[in-house]
Design a protein around this motif. Structure first.
Motif, PDB file in Angstrom:
ATOM      1  N   VAL A  77       0.824  -1.209   0.000  1.00 17.71           N
ATOM      2  CA  VAL A  77       0.000   0.000   0.000  1.00 17.71           C
ATOM      3  C   VAL A  77       0.859   1.261   0.000  1.00 17.71           C
ATOM      4  N   ASP A  78       1.965   1.263   0.747  1.00 21.44           N
ATOM      5  CA  ASP A  78       2.831   2.443   0.782  1.00 21.44           C
ATOM      6  C   ASP A  78       3.350   2.783  -0.615  1.00 21.44           C
ATOM      7  N   ASP A  79       3.695   1.767  -1.396  1.00 24.76           N
ATOM      8  CA  ASP A  79       4.160   2.010  -2.764  1.00 24.76           C
ATOM      9  C   ASP A  79       3.026   2.516  -3.650  1.00 24.76           C
ATOM     10  N   LEU A  80       1.806   2.013  -3.435  1.00 23.64           N
ATOM     11  CA  LEU A  80       0.667   2.429  -4.254  1.00 23.64           C
ATOM     12  C   LEU A  80       0.257   3.866  -3.973  1.00 23.64           C
ATOM     13  N   VAL A  81       0.347   4.294  -2.708  1.00 25.03           N
ATOM     14  CA  VAL A  81      -0.104   5.629  -2.315  1.00 25.03           C
ATOM     15  C   VAL A  81       0.948   6.693  -2.622  1.00 25.03           C
ATOM     16  N   TYR A  82       2.198   6.322  -2.736  1.00 24.10           N
ATOM     17  CA  TYR A  82       3.296   7.286  -2.875  1.00 24.10           C
ATOM     18  C   TYR A  82       3.069   8.232  -4.056  1.00 24.10           C
ATOM     19  N   THR A  83       3.324   9.533  -3.812  1.00 22.07           N
ATOM     20  CA  THR A  83       3.267  10.532  -4.888  1.00 22.07           C
ATOM     21  C   THR A  83       4.558  11.351  -4.981  1.00 22.07           C
ATOM     22  N   GLY A  84       5.239  11.550  -3.847  1.00 22.08           N
ATOM     23  CA  GLY A  84       6.426  12.398  -3.855  1.00 22.08           C
ATOM     24  C   GLY A  84       6.107  13.842  -4.186  1.00 22.08           C
ATOM     25  N   ALA A  85       4.837  14.262  -3.952  1.00 24.47           N
ATOM     26  CA  ALA A  85       4.391  15.602  -4.339  1.00 24.47           C
ATOM     27  C   ALA A  85       4.380  16.585  -3.180  1.00 24.47           C
ATOM     28  N   ASP A  86       4.823  16.177  -1.996  1.00 28.34           N
ATOM     29  CA  ASP A  86       4.867  17.116  -0.879  1.00 28.34           C
ATOM     30  C   ASP A  86       5.958  18.150  -1.119  1.00 28.34           C
ATOM     31  N   ARG A  87       5.858  19.254  -0.430  1.00 22.11           N
ATOM     32  CA  ARG A  87       6.774  20.385  -0.663  1.00 22.11           C
ATOM     33  C   ARG A  87       8.224  20.025  -0.371  1.00 22.11           C
ATOM     34  N   LYS A  88       8.458  19.213   0.635  1.00 20.64           N
ATOM     35  CA  LYS A  88       9.834  18.866   0.973  1.00 20.64           C
ATOM     36  C   LYS A  88      10.468  18.023  -0.115  1.00 20.64           C
ATOM     37  N   SER A  89       9.760  17.010  -0.617  1.00 22.45           N
ATOM     38  CA  SER A  89      10.315  16.157  -1.675  1.00 22.45           C
ATOM     39  C   SER A  89      10.562  16.959  -2.942  1.00 22.45           C
ATOM     40  N   ARG A  90       9.629  17.842  -3.290  1.00 23.04           N
ATOM     41  CA  ARG A  90       9.815  18.655  -4.502  1.00 23.04           C
ATOM     42  C   ARG A  90      10.987  19.613  -4.355  1.00 23.04           C
ATOM     43  N   ALA A  91      11.133  20.178  -3.143  1.00 20.59           N
ATOM     44  CA  ALA A  91      12.255  21.097  -2.921  1.00 20.59           C
ATOM     45  C   ALA A  91      13.593  20.374  -3.022  1.00 20.59           C
ATOM     46  N   GLU A  92      13.666  19.149  -2.523  1.00 15.24           N
ATOM     47  CA  GLU A  92      14.918  18.388  -2.605  1.00 15.24           C
ATOM     48  C   GLU A  92      15.257  18.048  -4.052  1.00 15.24           C
TER      49      GLU A  92
END
Length: 466
Positions: free
Chosen positions: A126-141
């Motif tokens: 489920v963690d892999d299915l839900v993952y988007t990487g669209a939060d501000r911290k991930s995008r900033a990195e």
């Protein structure tokens, strides 16, 4: 929206509790039809829950960034006070919306997990299915890595990194005041965490944040295609809706705290500027002494409504009180050190099977699991069992006197239930994620409430007489 009221007695105490439609959940072994109806209802509610938060982020977060970019040392006292009041107001508004969101990202991921497991999937997927990487911290990195890759030399890379830290300091704080209620005046920047991101960006290409993101997205798409391919038409429709909403809320796991952290860091900077001015005027010994004043006292002083003598006297009196309180720090353990022996061969237990949480009452115990999702199920708890629940409700506290230990998915050291557990002297571990899913009724576990561990007891093979 309420569905009625439950009245019942629990170990001599009378309780009543309203049943809410929004939190109704079918049992884990429910049929497809019983899974679908409450799931559709909860997903419909979730589509409206985050609307105000997203509007607030678009409208008010840019204002926080604008206030943070101001050179506060150039402001007059009156203007500095107005900026502080405005920042506090914006933070309060964000905190209100953050409270409304609550644990929605985890709850919606839990709905998807229930559907996924009920229809033949593994909970780890489920963690892999839900993952988007669209939060501000991930995008900033990822943006930092792109900028560093285009830099020509070390000097330019250092400038890129400095610009990143200037805009995203609040992503690398040692504490989270929204969660742990830590003092914003003592917020510290974790430079080691920021440097670790910098090194990953310049490290092996397959280990950069962008490469990790691409790999996870590829894994997600392949897994989604596999899951949808084995579902029926109606199940596929409901599953897609649940997946879509869970992914929509996935960035909020971090973003619901991001704007309040930005505001708290701004408040800290403003408070430091107030402290610098107090030192320059001989009213305080250190800039940190400004934190001894209340918010209203600071704004009244900056606006000229309180005189210098009052501020100097208040700081002096509170310095004396602070030094007095610091002499009476409590010991880490009251009484004797608890017995930590679990009598379990840890080498026979796989590390991924051990559950981790936060100790709420020190001690150790061993017993069979009894999972309690609702208060109605509390009457099934037997003496000597390990109580496992999603939330350590006060209404469950009468059971603390008969169970061997308490394990909860949420809660902390200062919760009322933690205080009651210590009064009953029952080992308790709170904050154990997915405990009600990874454990099952009748399973024997050992609870180490010193280290915060829940260890499944290995099942010994049965011997049969030939």
């Amino acid at each position: 929206v309420y569905a009625g009221r439950d009245d019942f007695y629990l170990r001599g105490y009378f309780y009543y509790r309203w049943r809410r439609f929004a939190f109704f959940a079918p049992p884990q072994d429910a049929t497809s039809l019983r899974l679908l109806m409450p799931t559709i209802w909860r997903l419909a509610l979730a589509r409206r829950l985050d609307r105000e938060f997203r509007i607030l982020s678009r409208v008010r977060r840019p204002r926080l960034l604008e206030l943070s970019s101001i050179d506060h040392s150039t402001l007059t006292d009156e203007r500095l006070g107005k900026v502080l009041v405005e920042a506090q107001g914006i933070v309060e508004t964000f905190l209100e919306q953050t409270g409304r969101l609550g644990e929605s990202p985890q709850v919606l991921a839990g709905i998807l997990r229930q559907l996924h497991v009920g229809w033949g999937g593994s909970p780890q997927e489920v963690d892999d299915l839900v993952y988007t990487g669209a939060d501000r911290k991930s995008r900033a990195e990822r943006a930092l890595c792109e900028a560093l890759a285009s830099a020509d030399d070390d000097t330019e890379r250092d400038e890129v990194f400095a610009d990143h830290l200037h805009g995203y300091r609040h992503h690398y704080l040692r504490d989270n005041p929204v969660v742990d209620a830590s003092d914003i005046a003592t917020l510290e920047f974790d430079e080691a965490a920021a440097r670790a991101v910098y090194k990953r960006c310049l490290g092996p290409s397959e280990d950069t944040p962008a490469a990790r993101h691409a790999a996870r997205m590829a894994r997600r798409e392949a897994l989604e295609e596999e899951v949808l391919g084995r579902l029926g038409r109606i199940e596929r429709f409901v599953y897609r809706q649940a997946l879509q909403v869970a992914r929509r809320y996935d960035p909020l796991e971090f973003d619901r705290y991001e704007a309040p952290l930005l505001g708290f860091l701004l408040e800290r900077d403003l408070l430091h500027e107030v402290g610098v001015r107090l030192v320059e005027r001989g009213l305080a010994e250190r800039p940190e002494d400004a934190a001894l004043l209340g918010s209203t006292e600071i704004t009244d002083y900056l606006e000229g409504e309180s005189d210098h003598a009052y501020v100097e006297r208040a700081i002096g009196e509170r310095q004396v009180l602070r030094r007095r309180w610091q002499r009476y720090g409590p010991p880490p353990v009251l009484g004797e050190e608890p017995d930590r022996g679990l009598d379990i061969d840890a080498s026979a237990v796989a590390p991924e099977q051990v559950l981790h949480g936060r100790p709420a009452c020190r001690g150790s115990a061993r017993g069979r699991v009894r999972i309690v999702h609702t208060l109605g199920e509390a009457t099934q708890v037997l003496p000597g069992e390990v109580l496992v629940c999603p939330e350590p409700l006060f209404e469950l506290s009468p059971l603390f006197g008969i169970v061997a230990a308490v394990v909860a998915e949420s809660g902390g050291l200062l919760d009322h239930a933690a205080t009651l557990a210590r009064e009953y002297d029952v080992p308790a571990v709170f904050g154990v994620e997915h405990a009600t899913e990874r454990l099952h009724n009748g399973q024997e576990v050992g609870v180490d409430a010193v280290e915060g561990l829940v260890v499944p007891v290995p099942v010994e093979p049965e011997w049969t007489e030939l």
